[in-house]
Design an enzyme around this catalytic site. Structure first.
Site, PDB file in Angstrom:
ATOM      1  N   GLY A  14       2.484  -0.300  10.999  1.00  0.00           N
ATOM      2  CA  GLY A  14       3.371   0.707  10.420  1.00  0.00           C
ATOM      3  C   GLY A  14       4.862   0.471  10.605  1.00  0.00           C
ATOM      4  N   SER A  15       5.264  -0.800  10.719  1.00  0.00           N
ATOM      5  CA  SER A  15       6.707  -1.028  10.889  1.00  0.00           C
ATOM      6  C   SER A  15       7.463  -0.792   9.576  1.00  0.00           C
ATOM      7  CB  SER A  15       6.989  -2.426  11.444  1.00  0.00           C
ATOM      8  OG  SER A  15       6.694  -3.417  10.495  1.00  0.00           O
ATOM      9  N   ASN A  16       6.845  -1.094   8.449  1.00  0.00           N
ATOM     10  CA  ASN A  16       7.504  -0.765   7.164  1.00  0.00           C
ATOM     11  C   ASN A  16       7.565   0.743   6.969  1.00  0.00           C
ATOM     12  OD1 ASN A  16       8.339  -3.131   5.394  1.00  0.00           O
ATOM     13  ND2 ASN A  16       6.359  -3.806   6.187  1.00  0.00           N
ATOM     14  N   LEU A  95      -7.358  -0.919  -4.407  1.00  0.00           N
ATOM     15  CA  LEU A  95      -7.462   0.354  -5.127  1.00  0.00           C
ATOM     16  C   LEU A  95      -8.042   0.110  -6.513  1.00  0.00           C
ATOM     17  CD1 LEU A  95      -4.014   1.681  -3.927  1.00  0.00           C
ATOM     18  CD2 LEU A  95      -6.246   2.586  -3.256  1.00  0.00           C
ATOM     19  N   ASN A 109       4.156  -1.336  -3.603  1.00  0.00           N
ATOM     20  CA  ASN A 109       3.564  -2.097  -2.491  1.00  0.00           C
ATOM     21  C   ASN A 109       4.584  -3.113  -2.010  1.00  0.00           C
ATOM     22  OD1 ASN A 109       1.506  -3.107  -0.720  1.00  0.00           O
ATOM     23  ND2 ASN A 109       1.244  -4.844  -2.120  1.00  0.00           N
ATOM     24  N   HIS A 111       4.661  -6.918  -0.283  1.00  0.00           N
ATOM     25  CA  HIS A 111       3.816  -8.079  -0.009  1.00  0.00           C
ATOM     26  C   HIS A 111       4.669  -9.132   0.709  1.00  0.00           C
ATOM     27  CE1 HIS A 111       0.612 -10.965  -0.520  1.00  0.00           C
ATOM     28  NE2 HIS A 111       1.503 -11.841  -0.963  1.00  0.00           N
ATOM     29  N   GLU A 145      -4.807  -5.329 -10.548  1.00  0.00           N
ATOM     30  CA  GLU A 145      -4.966  -6.670 -10.000  1.00  0.00           C
ATOM     31  C   GLU A 145      -4.165  -6.799  -8.696  1.00  0.00           C
ATOM     32  OE1 GLU A 145      -3.871 -11.189 -11.256  1.00  0.00           O
ATOM     33  OE2 GLU A 145      -3.772  -9.652 -12.813  1.00  0.00           O
ATOM     34  N   ASP A 147      -1.831  -7.711  -5.640  1.00  0.00           N
ATOM     35  CA  ASP A 147      -0.554  -8.413  -5.459  1.00  0.00           C
ATOM     36  C   ASP A 147       0.048  -8.873  -6.785  1.00  0.00           C
ATOM     37  OD1 ASP A 147      -0.821  -7.984  -2.732  1.00  0.00           O
ATOM     38  OD2 ASP A 147      -1.827  -9.887  -2.398  1.00  0.00           O
ATOM     39  N   GLU A 176      11.781  -7.355   5.054  1.00  0.00           N
ATOM     40  CA  GLU A 176      10.927  -6.297   4.482  1.00  0.00           C
ATOM     41  C   GLU A 176      11.494  -4.917   4.801  1.00  0.00           C
ATOM     42  OE1 GLU A 176       6.656  -6.502   5.084  1.00  0.00           O
ATOM     43  OE2 GLU A 176       6.752  -8.642   5.444  1.00  0.00           O
TER      44      GLU A 176
HETATM   45  C1  GRF Z   1       3.695  -6.406   6.117  1.00  0.00           C
HETATM   46  O1  GRF Z   1       3.953  -7.758   6.312  1.00  0.00           O
HETATM   47  C2  GRF Z   1       3.533  -6.083   4.664  1.00  0.00           C
HETATM   48  O2  GRF Z   1       4.318  -6.884   3.836  1.00  0.00           O
HETATM   49  C3  GRF Z   1       2.074  -6.376   4.419  1.00  0.00           C
HETATM   50  O3  GRF Z   1       1.423  -5.974   5.595  1.00  0.00           O
HETATM   51  C4  GRF Z   1       2.339  -5.998   6.673  1.00  0.00           C
HETATM   52  C5  GRF Z   1       2.355  -4.623   7.238  1.00  0.00           C
HETATM   53  O4  GRF Z   1       3.127  -4.527   8.391  1.00  0.00           O
HETATM   54  N1  GRF Z   1       1.621  -5.725   3.212  1.00  0.00           N
HETATM   55  P1  GRF Z   1       3.520  -3.107   8.958  1.00  0.00           P
HETATM   56  O5  GRF Z   1       2.220  -2.341   9.178  1.00  0.00           O
HETATM   57  O6  GRF Z   1       4.400  -2.442   7.956  1.00  0.00           O
HETATM   58  O7  GRF Z   1       4.225  -3.367  10.251  1.00  0.00           O
END
Ligand code: GRF
Length: 225
Positions: A14-16, A95, A109, A111, A145, A147, A176
C-alpha cells in the site's frame, strides 16, 4: 470545486495508496479518498489506511463462488460510498469486463514498467534481463485486457549497470509515488480525454508532468543533455 470521491483497491503493502492519501490531504487536490478496499485481510496497506482514519473494507475473493460474485460485492462497497473514481494500487486480481465496463474512464491502474513493455509480473527482473537502459512506470486507464488501456502518465528512470531487481524497483517506486497522484489529479479535474486509445490532456501546463523523469532532470543538471 466538488472533489471527486475516490476508492483505492489494494492487495498488499500500500505504498502507492499512502502516496495518494498524502496528496489528497491537501484540500486543493481535486479528489478525496473515501474508501480503501483490500481483497486480503493481511494487506499491510489496510492497517495503514485504518491508522490514517479512512473507511476500509475487506472483500476477500476466496469467500465467493466466482469472479463476478466477488466483483458484485466490490461494486456494492463502491456504490455504498458513492465512489466516482477507482484507483488500483497493487491490487492483484484480474477484473472482468462486467466490472471494468461499469468503471470505464473512471478506473486507473499503476504498473511498474513503461507499457506496453513488460506487462505482467516481475517487471524489474525482466527489464534487467532484456538489457533496457530506460525503465519506469505507467498510470493507465483499466480495460479488460491486463496492463493495457490508454496511458495517462509515465515516469522513467535510467537503468544502472549495477542494478538488481530490488534497487531498480526502489527507484521506480519513488517515481510511482509522484506520478500516480499527478495522474489522478488530471483525471479528477476532468482534463483527460481518450481519443482513439490515446489520452489527450486538456490545457496541458508545464506543471502537469505527464512525463516524469528524474534521470533526465539529473542529467540536465550535470550538463549531460
Ligand atoms: C507497485 O509497484 C505497483 O506499480 C504495482 O504493484 C506495486 C504495489 O506496491 N501495481 P504498493 O502496494 O503500492 O506499495
Amino acid at each position: 470545486m466538488v472533489r471527486k470521491r475516490v476508492a483505492i483497491l489494494i492487495s498488499g503493502r500500500g505504498s502507492n495508496m499512502a502516496a495518494l492519501l498524502t496528496a489528497a490531504q491537501d484540500p486543493r487536490f481535486p479528489a478525496e479518498v473515501l474508501l480503501v478496499v483490500s481483497n486480503r485481510a493481511d494487506a499491510k496497506g489496510l492497517t495503514a489506511a485504518r491508522e490514517a482514519g479512512r473507511a476500509t473494507a475487506l472483500v476477500d475473493h476466496r469467500g465467493f463462488g466466482d469472479r463476478e460474485a466477488f466483483e458484485r460485492a466490490l461494486q456494492h462497497e463502491l456504490e455504498t460510498h458513492r465512489i466516482d473514481i477507482v484507483c488500483l494500487a497493487g491490487f492483484m486480481r484480474l477484473l472482468t469486463p462486467w466490472f471494468v465496463s461499469r468503471w470505464q474512464g473512471r478506473i486507473l491502474n499503476i504498473h511498474p514498467a513503461l507499457l506496453p513493455a513488460f506487462k505482467g509480473l516481475d517487471t524489474h527482473a525482466r527489464a534487467l534481463a532484456a538489457g533496457v537502459k530506460i525503465h519506469g512506470t505507467t498510470v493507465h486507464f483499466v480495460v479488460p485486457e491486463m496492463d493495457s488501456g490508454p496511458i495517462i502518465a509515465q515516469g522513467a528512470v535510467a537503468v544502472r549497470d549495477d542494478d538488481t531487481a530490488d534497487t531498480l524497483a526502489a527507484r521506480v517506486l519513488a517515481v510511482e509515488h509522484k506520478i500516480y497522484p499527478m495522474a489522478l489529479r488530471l483525471v479528477a479535474e476532468g482534463r483527460v480525454r481518450v481519443e482513439a486509445e490515446r489520452c489527450r490532456i486538456d490545457g496541458l501546463r508545464a506543471d502537469d508532468h505527464i512525463l516524469l523523469s528524474p534521470f533526465i532532470e539529473e542529467s540536465a543538471s550535470r550538463g549531460l543533455r
